[in-house]
Enzyme design. Structure first.
Site, PDB file in Angstrom:
ATOM      1  N   HIS A 111      25.771  31.979 -15.321  1.00  0.00           N
ATOM      2  CA  HIS A 111      25.198  32.605 -14.133  1.00  0.00           C
ATOM      3  C   HIS A 111      26.114  32.330 -12.932  1.00  0.00           C
ATOM      4  O   HIS A 111      27.009  31.486 -13.002  1.00  0.00           O
ATOM      5  CB  HIS A 111      23.772  32.081 -13.850  1.00  0.00           C
TER       6      HIS A 111
HETATM    7  P1  TYD Z   1      18.699  26.780 -16.526  1.00  0.00           P
HETATM    8  O1  TYD Z   1      18.926  27.586 -15.292  1.00  0.00           O
HETATM    9  O2  TYD Z   1      18.437  27.501 -17.799  1.00  0.00           O
HETATM   10  O3  TYD Z   1      19.906  25.767 -16.740  1.00  0.00           O
HETATM   11  P2  TYD Z   1      21.467  26.086 -17.010  1.00  0.00           P
HETATM   12  O4  TYD Z   1      21.890  27.083 -16.000  1.00  0.00           O
HETATM   13  O5  TYD Z   1      22.132  24.769 -16.847  1.00  0.00           O
HETATM   14  O6  TYD Z   1      21.602  26.591 -18.403  1.00  0.00           O
HETATM   15  O7  TYD Z   1      17.492  25.789 -16.226  1.00  0.00           O
HETATM   16  C1  TYD Z   1      16.726  25.195 -17.259  1.00  0.00           C
HETATM   17  C2  TYD Z   1      15.296  25.060 -16.783  1.00  0.00           C
HETATM   18  O8  TYD Z   1      15.200  24.126 -15.710  1.00  0.00           O
HETATM   19  C3  TYD Z   1      14.725  26.352 -16.295  1.00  0.00           C
HETATM   20  O9  TYD Z   1      13.375  26.433 -16.748  1.00  0.00           O
HETATM   21  C4  TYD Z   1      14.727  26.217 -14.784  1.00  0.00           C
HETATM   22  C5  TYD Z   1      14.596  24.730 -14.579  1.00  0.00           C
HETATM   23  N1  TYD Z   1      15.241  24.203 -13.385  1.00  0.00           N
HETATM   24  C6  TYD Z   1      14.466  23.638 -12.400  1.00  0.00           C
HETATM   25  O10 TYD Z   1      13.229  23.605 -12.465  1.00  0.00           O
HETATM   26  N2  TYD Z   1      15.075  23.119 -11.292  1.00  0.00           N
HETATM   27  C7  TYD Z   1      16.421  23.127 -11.158  1.00  0.00           C
HETATM   28  O11 TYD Z   1      16.943  22.610 -10.134  1.00  0.00           O
HETATM   29  C8  TYD Z   1      17.223  23.724 -12.192  1.00  0.00           C
HETATM   30  C9  TYD Z   1      18.720  23.779 -12.069  1.00  0.00           C
HETATM   31  C10 TYD Z   1      16.581  24.258 -13.288  1.00  0.00           C
END
Ligand code: TYD
Length: 150
Positions: free
Chosen positions: A62
Site C-alpha cells: 500500500h
Molecule cells: P495491515 O494494514 O494489513 O498491515 P500491513 O500493511 O503491515 O500488512 O494491518 C493489519 C491490521 O491491523 C488491520 O486490521 C488494521 C490494523 N491496524 C491497526 O488497527 N492500527 C494500525 O496502526 C495499523 C498499522 C494496523
C-alpha cells in the site's frame, strides 16, 4: 536536524533517506532514544510493531496519501521494497540503530523477515484507513495525478 542522518542517496529515482541513530553505549549495553522533531523528522502520533511474521510472508502493499513514517527493525532483519510508481529500490533493515524514512508517496512492501524480526514503525498520524491506497493501479493513477513521485 536529524542526528546521524546519512543523507539522501539518489542512486535510483527512488529517494532513500536512512538514519543512523546515536547509540548511548556503555558496559551495560546500548540505549537509543527517539524524539519527535529531533532524530525523528515529524511529530509522533503512533507507534506500532510487527513480530512473529511467518516464513514467506510479505506485508504492506500500500501507499499513503499523507502519512509519514520511520521504520526500524529493532530485532532481526527484514527488507523494505520502495516503489515510487516508476522505479523500485530495496533497503535492508538489519540493525536497531538504522531507520528508514517513508514518505506518503511510496508504495511499500515489507518482506524477507527473519524469524526473530521485530519491525517497529513510528508514524505522524493516528491509524486512518482513509489514508491508505491499497490498490496498485490506484496508486499509479494517484502518482500521475499529483505528480508526486519521489
Ligand atoms: P495491515 O494494514 O494489513 O498491515 P500491513 O500493511 O503491515 O500488512 O494491518 C493489519 C491490521 O491491523 C488491520 O486490521 C488494521 C490494523 N491496524 C491497526 O488497527 N492500527 C494500525 O496502526 C495499523 C498499522 C494496523
Amino acid at each position: 536536524m536529524e542526528q546521524g542522518r546519512s543523507g539522501n542517496r539518489k542512486d535510483t529515482r527512488v529517494e532513500i533517506t536512512t538514519f543512523d541513530f546515536e547509540e548511548h553505549g556503555d558496559e551495560r549495553g546500548i540505549l537509543i532514544s527517539l524524539e519527535e522533531n529531533k532524530n525523528i523528522p515529524f511529530t509522533l502520533r503512533r507507534c506500532y510493531f510487527m513480530y512473529n511474521t511467518q516464513p514467506g510472508v510479505s506485508r504492506g502493499f500500500h501507499a499513503h496519501k499523507t502519512l509519514r513514517q520511520v521504520l526500524i527493525c529493532v530485532r532481526g532483519q527484514c527488507r523494505i521494497i520502495l516503489d515510487n510508481g516508476r522505479e523500485k529500490a530495496e533497503v535492508l533493515l538489519d540493525r536497531p540503530n538504522k531507520g528508514l524514512y517513508l514518505s506518503s508517496n511510496i508504495w511499500r512492501v515489507m518482506t524477507d523477515f527473519s524469524e526473530d524480526a521485530v519491525l517497529m514503525v513510528l508514524a505522524d498520524q493516528l491509524y486512518d484507513e482513509a489514508d491508505y491506497i491499497r490498490n496498485y493501479d490506484d496508486f499509479l493513477a494517484w502518482v500521475r495525478e499529483t505528480g508526486e513521485e519521489a
